[in-house]
Design a protein around this motif. Structure first.
Motif, PDB file in Angstrom:
ATOM      1  N   GLN B   8      19.773   7.906  55.462  1.00  0.00           N
ATOM      2  CA  GLN B   8      20.046   9.239  54.201  1.00  0.00           C
ATOM      3  C   GLN B   8      21.345   9.558  55.096  1.00  0.00           C
ATOM      4  O   GLN B   8      21.300  10.228  56.579  1.00  0.00           O
ATOM      5  CB  GLN B   8      18.645  10.220  54.425  1.00  0.00           C
ATOM      6  CG  GLN B   8      18.318   9.812  52.662  1.00  0.00           C
ATOM      7  CD  GLN B   8      17.957  11.512  52.706  1.00  0.00           C
ATOM      8  OE1 GLN B   8      16.544  11.375  53.271  1.00  0.00           O
ATOM      9  NE2 GLN B   8      17.624  12.016  51.723  1.00  0.00           N
ATOM     10  N   ARG B  10      23.847  13.135  54.776  1.00  0.00           N
ATOM     11  CA  ARG B  10      23.921  14.467  53.712  1.00  0.00           C
ATOM     12  C   ARG B  10      24.831  15.224  54.125  1.00  0.00           C
ATOM     13  O   ARG B  10      25.497  15.290  55.376  1.00  0.00           O
ATOM     14  CB  ARG B  10      23.137  15.024  54.391  1.00  0.00           C
ATOM     15  CG  ARG B  10      21.596  14.404  53.311  1.00  0.00           C
ATOM     16  CD  ARG B  10      20.474  15.142  54.069  1.00  0.00           C
ATOM     17  NE  ARG B  10      19.521  15.218  54.033  1.00  0.00           N
ATOM     18  CZ  ARG B  10      17.903  15.924  54.008  1.00  0.00           C
ATOM     19  NH1 ARG B  10      18.155  16.590  54.430  1.00  0.00           N
ATOM     20  NH2 ARG B  10      16.857  15.232  53.603  1.00  0.00           N
ATOM     21  N   SER B  27      27.815  11.777  50.462  1.00  0.00           N
ATOM     22  CA  SER B  27      25.922  11.391  50.910  1.00  0.00           C
ATOM     23  C   SER B  27      25.888  10.319  49.892  1.00  0.00           C
ATOM     24  O   SER B  27      26.193   9.816  48.887  1.00  0.00           O
ATOM     25  CB  SER B  27      25.788  12.778  49.590  1.00  0.00           C
ATOM     26  OG  SER B  27      25.990  13.971  51.012  1.00  0.00           O
TER      27      SER B  27
END
Lengths: 204, 245
Positions: B8, B10, B27
C-alpha cells in the motif's frame, strides 16, 4: 527523472552564471591560486567567499557525499604525509584546508559553468599560442566534463541496485570497495569504448 | 477480517533539490498475486517511485505498507520481500559470472553456502540459465541479461517483483524471453509490478493498470477501463493485445 549530483551543471541566473566562459575560467584560476597561496586570514576570507557562493548557487551537497568523503580523505592523507615529513603543525593543517577549498571551488565552478562553455573558454584563451592544440583540448575538456557526471550517475545506480540486494550488510571494507569499484571501472571502460567508436565514426 | 493488501502506497510525496516535486500525493495498492502495470511517459516519476517501494529512497511525506506493516520498520526484510529489477541490467551486474551474480543477493543476506547453492540452482532451472552460468553477464544478449537480472532477484525469494522498463532495448526475441519468464512466475502466484510506457507488450497479461503523469496518479483500473484513454497521458495505446496471449 535525473537527480542533480556531483559535477552537474545547474542552469541559473546568478552573477557567476552570467559571466562569460573565459571570465569564469579566469575567476577559477584566480580563486584556485589564492587558495593555494593564502595564509590563515586569506583562507578565512576565501572560506567566507565560498560559503556565500554555496548559499547562492546551492550545489546539491546531499548528493555528493561520496565526493566530499573523497576530498576529506585526500586532505587527511595530505596532512598525514606532510606531518611525517615536517611534523604536525599549522602549515600542515593549512595545506589540507587549501586542498578542501580548491575542491570546493571546483564544485561551485562546475555548478555554474556548462561543460561546452568551459571548453570554448579554454580554446578562446589559448588559441593564440602557436602550435597549441586548443581545438582538440577543447573537445577533450568538454567530453570529460560531460561524461564525468554521467559516470557518477551510473555509479549511483550501481550502488542503488546493489543496496536493493542488501549489499549494505557486507561489513568487510575490502569486499565493499571491490563491489563498488569493479562495476564502476567496468562501466567506465565500456562507456569510453562506445564514445571513442562514436567519435571515430565521425572521423575524429 | 480481510487481509491487508500486499503493498500500500499512501499519499507519497517526494521532491528533489530546489523543491522540484517528483511525486505528489501518490496512493495506490497492490493485491497478492496481481499483475499490475504502472504506466507513464518519460519523466513522470516512475523510476523514483520504484526506488521508494523497498526503502531505497525515503519519501518526504506519506508511507508505504507491506502487508500492513510500515516498510521502515522492516529493516532489510523489505529489500528481500520487494525485489527491484532495474532498467539497465548492465548497471545491476556486479559479478564476473552469471552463477556468482545470482549468488550475490543471498550471500549479502548471510545465508549458508549450501542454501545459496540450492537457491541458485533452483532459479537457474526455473529460468533456463544452465548454459549461461559461466558466462560474463555483460556479454549476454539483451533478453539473456534481463533474465539474469530477474534471476538475481528471484534467488532472494521476493513476494513482489518490480520491473522497471523491462522491454527497453530488447528485440522481439528478447521481449519473448522476458515474457516467457514472467508469465510462469505470475501463474505460480508471484505478484508483479511492471513499470513501463510500452503497453503493447504486456497489457494483455495485466489485471490492473495505473497511470502516472507529472508525479501524480491520474487513472487506476482494469486495462479495459484504462487503455482507451491512455494517449491523453502521453502513452501509446496498443492496437492489439496479442503478445504471447
Amino acid at each position: 527523472m535525473a537527480e542533480i549530483a556531483f559535477l552537474h551543471y545547474r542552469p541559473g541566473r546568478t552573477l557567476l552564471h552570467r559571466l562569460p566562459g573565459w571570465g569564469k575560467l579566469l575567476l577559477l584560476l584566480a580563486v584556485t591560486a589564492a587558495c593555494s597561496r593564502s595564509a590563515l586570514i586569506g583562507l578565512a576570507l576565501l572560506t567566507a567567499l565560498l560559503t556565500t557562493g554555496s548559499l547562492v548557487l546551492k550545489p546539491a551537497l546531499g548528493k555528493m557525499k561520496g565526493a566530499l568523503m573523497f576530498a576529506l580523505i585526500m586532505a587527511g592523507l595530505l596532512a598525514f604525509s606532510d606531518a611525517r615529513q615536517f611534523g604536525f603543525g599549522t602549515p600542515v593543517i593549512l595545506r589540507a584546508v587549501r586542498f578542501i577549498l580548491i575542491f570546493w571551488t571546483g564544485i561551485l565552478f562546475t555548478t555554474a559553468a556548462h561543460p561546452a562553455e568551459i571548453g570554448d573558454a579554454f580554446e578562446t584563451l589559448t588559441r593564440w599560442i602557436p602550435h597549441f592544440p586548443a581545438r582538440r583540448l577543447n573537445t577533450h575538456i568538454t567530453l570529460t566534463l560531460t561524461f564525468l557526471p554521467l559516470i557518477m550517475d551510473e555509479s549511483a545506480t550501481v550502488d542503488r541496485a546493489a543496496r536493493s540486494r542488501c549489499f549494505h550488510r557486507r561489513k568487510n571494507p575490502l569486499v565493499r570497495i571491490r563491489y563498488r569499484v569493479e562495476p564502476l571501472v567496468d562501466g567506465v571502460f565500456r562507456k569510453s569504448d562506445e564514445i571513442s567508436r562514436a567519435m571515430a565514426a565521425r572521423c575524429y | 477480517m480481510n487481509n491487508p493488501p500486499l503493498l500500500q502506497v499512501r499519499r507519497l510525496s517526494r521532491s528533489f533539490d530546489r523543491n522540484v516535486p517528483v511525486l505528489r500525493d501518490v496512493s495506490f495498492s497492490l493485491t497478492e498475486g496481481s499483475w499490475t502495470i504502472l504506466a507513464g511517459s518519460n519523466g513522470s516519476g516512475k523510476t523514483v517511485l520504484m526506488n521508494h517501494l523497498n526503502g531505497l529512497e525515503k519519501p518526504d511525506k506519506g508511507e508505504i505498507l507491506f502487508r500492513g506493516q510500515k516498510i521502515e520498520t522492516m529493516g532489510d526484510e523489505i529489500r528481500r520481500r520487494v525485489g527491484l529489477v532495474f532498467q539497465n541490467s548492465d548497471l545491476q551486474f556486479v559479478e564476473q559470472t552469471v552463477a556468482r551474480e545470482l549468488a550475490f543477493g543471498p550471500t549479502n543476506l548471510g545465508l549458508p553456502r549450501r542454501k545459496i547453492e540450492l537457491r541458485v540452482q533452483e532459479v537457474c532451472d526455473e529460468l533456463g540459465l544452465e548454459k549461461l552460468m559461466d558466462r560474463r553477464p555483460h556479454t549476454l544478449s539483451g533478453g539473456e541479461k534481463k533474465r539474469v537480472a530477474i534471476g538475481g532477484i528471484l534467488v532472494m525469494e521476493p513476494d513482489l517483483l518490480v520491473l522497471d522498463e523491462p522491454f527497453t532495448g530488447l528485440d522481439w526475441a528478447g521481449v519473448d524471453q522476458v515474457l516467457r519468464t514472467l508469465i510462469p512466475l505470475h501463474k505460480k502466484g508471484m505478484s508483479l509490478l511492471l513499470i513501463t510506457h510500452d503497453l503493447a507488450k504486456c497489457a494483455a497479461h495485466s489485471d490492473r493498470m495505473i497511470i502516472l503523469s507529472e508525479g501524480r496518479i491520474r487513472r487506476e483500473g482494469t486495462p479495459e477501463e484504462i487503455l482507451p484513454g491512455v494517449e491523453e497521458w502521453g502513452i501509446r495505446r496498443p492496437e492489439g493485445l496479442t503478445w504471447l496471449k
